[in-house]
Scaffold this active site. Sequence first.
Site, PDB file in Angstrom:
ATOM      1  N   HIS A 118     -10.453   1.259   2.243  1.00 38.66           N
ATOM      2  CA  HIS A 118     -10.213   2.289   3.253  1.00 38.66           C
ATOM      3  C   HIS A 118     -11.399   2.191   4.212  1.00 38.66           C
ATOM      4  O   HIS A 118     -12.498   2.618   3.875  1.00 38.66           O
ATOM      5  CB  HIS A 118     -10.114   3.679   2.622  1.00 38.66           C
ATOM      6  CG  HIS A 118      -9.809   4.746   3.635  1.00 38.66           C
ATOM      7  ND1 HIS A 118      -8.603   5.390   3.712  1.00 38.66           N
ATOM      8  CD2 HIS A 118     -10.543   5.237   4.671  1.00 38.66           C
ATOM      9  CE1 HIS A 118      -8.602   6.241   4.723  1.00 38.66           C
ATOM     10  NE2 HIS A 118      -9.781   6.172   5.329  1.00 38.66           N
ATOM     11  N   HIS A 120       0.859  -1.201   0.000  1.00 38.64           N
ATOM     12  CA  HIS A 120       0.000   0.000   0.000  1.00 38.64           C
ATOM     13  C   HIS A 120       0.891   1.245   0.000  1.00 38.64           C
ATOM     14  O   HIS A 120       1.492   1.580   1.022  1.00 38.64           O
ATOM     15  CB  HIS A 120      -0.897   0.010   1.248  1.00 38.64           C
ATOM     16  CG  HIS A 120      -1.860   1.162   1.281  1.00 38.64           C
ATOM     17  ND1 HIS A 120      -3.204   0.981   1.504  1.00 38.64           N
ATOM     18  CD2 HIS A 120      -1.689   2.496   1.125  1.00 38.64           C
ATOM     19  CE1 HIS A 120      -3.818   2.156   1.486  1.00 38.64           C
ATOM     20  NE2 HIS A 120      -2.913   3.098   1.253  1.00 38.64           N
ATOM     21  N   ASP A 171       1.498   2.718   3.518  1.00 34.39           N
ATOM     22  CA  ASP A 171       0.649   3.897   3.340  1.00 34.39           C
ATOM     23  C   ASP A 171       1.493   5.171   3.329  1.00 34.39           C
ATOM     24  O   ASP A 171       1.064   6.225   3.811  1.00 34.39           O
ATOM     25  CB  ASP A 171      -0.453   3.997   4.403  1.00 34.39           C
ATOM     26  CG  ASP A 171      -1.565   4.947   3.959  1.00 34.39           C
ATOM     27  OD1 ASP A 171      -1.622   5.277   2.763  1.00 34.39           O
ATOM     28  OD2 ASP A 171      -2.357   5.381   4.815  1.00 34.39           O
ATOM     29  N   HIS A 174       1.368   5.465  -1.777  1.00 39.69           N
ATOM     30  CA  HIS A 174       0.952   6.578  -2.642  1.00 39.69           C
ATOM     31  C   HIS A 174       2.200   7.142  -3.300  1.00 39.69           C
ATOM     32  O   HIS A 174       3.078   7.668  -2.607  1.00 39.69           O
ATOM     33  CB  HIS A 174       0.269   7.671  -1.823  1.00 39.69           C
ATOM     34  CG  HIS A 174      -0.969   7.190  -1.140  1.00 39.69           C
ATOM     35  ND1 HIS A 174      -2.224   7.343  -1.673  1.00 39.69           N
ATOM     36  CD2 HIS A 174      -1.136   6.510   0.025  1.00 39.69           C
ATOM     37  CE1 HIS A 174      -3.114   6.792  -0.858  1.00 39.69           C
ATOM     38  NE2 HIS A 174      -2.487   6.275   0.174  1.00 39.69           N
ATOM     39  N   LYS A 193      -9.473  -0.405  -5.423  1.00 43.15           N
ATOM     40  CA  LYS A 193      -9.493   0.285  -4.134  1.00 43.15           C
ATOM     41  C   LYS A 193     -10.846   0.934  -3.890  1.00 43.15           C
ATOM     42  O   LYS A 193     -11.348   1.663  -4.754  1.00 43.15           O
ATOM     43  CB  LYS A 193      -8.395   1.360  -4.117  1.00 43.15           C
ATOM     44  CG  LYS A 193      -8.321   2.190  -2.839  1.00 43.15           C
ATOM     45  CD  LYS A 193      -7.790   1.386  -1.657  1.00 43.15           C
ATOM     46  CE  LYS A 193      -7.918   2.132  -0.335  1.00 43.15           C
ATOM     47  NZ  LYS A 193      -6.888   3.141  -0.135  1.00 43.15           N
ATOM     48  N   HIS A 216      -4.388  -0.376   6.154  1.00 39.85           N
ATOM     49  CA  HIS A 216      -3.853   0.456   7.247  1.00 39.85           C
ATOM     50  C   HIS A 216      -4.715   0.410   8.505  1.00 39.85           C
ATOM     51  O   HIS A 216      -5.266   1.427   8.922  1.00 39.85           O
ATOM     52  CB  HIS A 216      -3.628   1.899   6.782  1.00 39.85           C
ATOM     53  CG  HIS A 216      -4.706   2.492   5.892  1.00 39.85           C
ATOM     54  ND1 HIS A 216      -6.039   2.529   6.251  1.00 39.85           N
ATOM     55  CD2 HIS A 216      -4.634   3.073   4.668  1.00 39.85           C
ATOM     56  CE1 HIS A 216      -6.727   3.101   5.284  1.00 39.85           C
ATOM     57  NE2 HIS A 216      -5.897   3.432   4.314  1.00 39.85           N
TER      58      HIS A 216
HETATM   59  O1  DOR Z   1      -3.263   9.758   5.547  1.00 42.93           O
HETATM   60  C1  DOR Z   1      -3.668   9.406   4.451  1.00 42.93           C
HETATM   61  N1  DOR Z   1      -3.174   9.944   3.313  1.00 42.93           N
HETATM   62  N2  DOR Z   1      -4.611   8.487   4.387  1.00 42.93           N
HETATM   63  C2  DOR Z   1      -5.198   8.165   3.236  1.00 42.93           C
HETATM   64  O2  DOR Z   1      -6.080   7.348   3.258  1.00 42.93           O
HETATM   65  C3  DOR Z   1      -4.834   8.852   1.967  1.00 42.93           C
HETATM   66  C4  DOR Z   1      -3.486   9.403   2.047  1.00 42.93           C
HETATM   67  C5  DOR Z   1      -3.195  10.377   0.943  1.00 42.93           C
HETATM   68  O3  DOR Z   1      -3.460  10.069  -0.215  1.00 42.93           O
HETATM   69  O4  DOR Z   1      -2.678  11.445   1.235  1.00 42.93           O
HETATM   70 ZN    ZN Z   2      -3.360   5.091   1.620  1.00 43.72          ZN
END
Ligand code: DOR
Ligand code: ZN
Length: 355
Positions: free
Chosen positions: A142, A13, A253, A15, A105, A180
């Site tokens: 989520h 997971h 995450d 980003h 997702k 998460h």
């Molecule tokens: O803290 C987070 N940031 N939680 C999420 O679910 C998304 C992520 C983000 O994309 O910034």
């Molecule tokens: Zn995330």
Amino acid sequence: MQQLTIRRPDDWHVHLRDGAMLQAVAAATARQFARAIVMPNLRPPVTTTAMARAYRERIQAAVRTTGGDALAAGFTPLMTAYLTETIDPADLAAGHAEGVLTAVKLYPAGATTNSDAGVRDLAAITPVLETLERIGMPLLIHGEVTDSDIDIFDREAVFIERVLAPLLARHPGLKVVLEHITTSDAADFVRSGPANLAATITPHHLHINRNAMFAGGLRPDFYCLPVAKRELHRIALRAAATSGNPKFFLGTDSAPHERHAKESACGCAGIYNAPVALESYAAVFDAESALDRLEAFASEHGPRFYGLPLNSGTITLERVDTLVPDRLDGAVSGDHTTELVPFHAGETLGWKLVG
Ligand code: DOR
Ligand code: ZN
């Protein structure tokens, strides 16, 4: 033990963003992990096979440009699609069959960063869930309700009761990863659930409880979603992660936002942990006298759940004090410098990834 060598791990997971931010962060994940499940919450979100294919190419190009050919050759982004109420199940199935899409997702609309296009009415996506169940494509969730009358610290537990349990009952064959997790409720639910239910655990939820956000003042670098909970939940997550139970596996995450966007009147949720992810997990497993279980958590449970081969090759962590910088501000793309504050900024971690 001064060195720990384990099978190459994956991040289930992460980003990686797009544009200048992608250039700034992609190599950090590729240095730590062989594969990574890449979240689709871009603007606009990644909702089709074609968009995922193009995004995968941008990621590979960013790793090549910023980390070199060898790093790019050793890293595989695993793509996900962002579930909307109008998404085409046939396109998801085709993308999965072609090997472009690994998972889908589900963001409840309004739950987190770029989730406005997410799902408001679960009934609207029944045909999609039936397709995923039929073809064995994992649904990554989520797990937070968004109702304003539910306290933010209760949103995960309420989601499990009101949304997740009924969803699993309606789709008993669906592979689900509760992403998460932040509560003992989630750890218990996953532990006692069927084999097709698993969870990822981040390094930050293993290290901090909710007090971290308020230690000596407001600390935006510890703000993420789902928000960190009470100490008893952190302890339960550490027990789950280090238990050896195959239902729990590594998902950082890592969610970078530029420093000015975190340190603002309405700061963004997300913790950027990619540069120190394995060191951060190793510190937890070490403190729990469970270093012998780190490999399974980081490198075995995830691929087994996803039905993917284990990686070949190894990585080595060394027990040595490592100061994490306050800022990472070297990432330049065009005329833009991306300033990031990494997780553990200014702290000394007892481990270092050395090869
Ligand atoms: O803290 C987070 N940031 N939680 C999420 O679910 C998304 C992520 C983000 O994309 O910034
Ligand atoms: Zn995330």
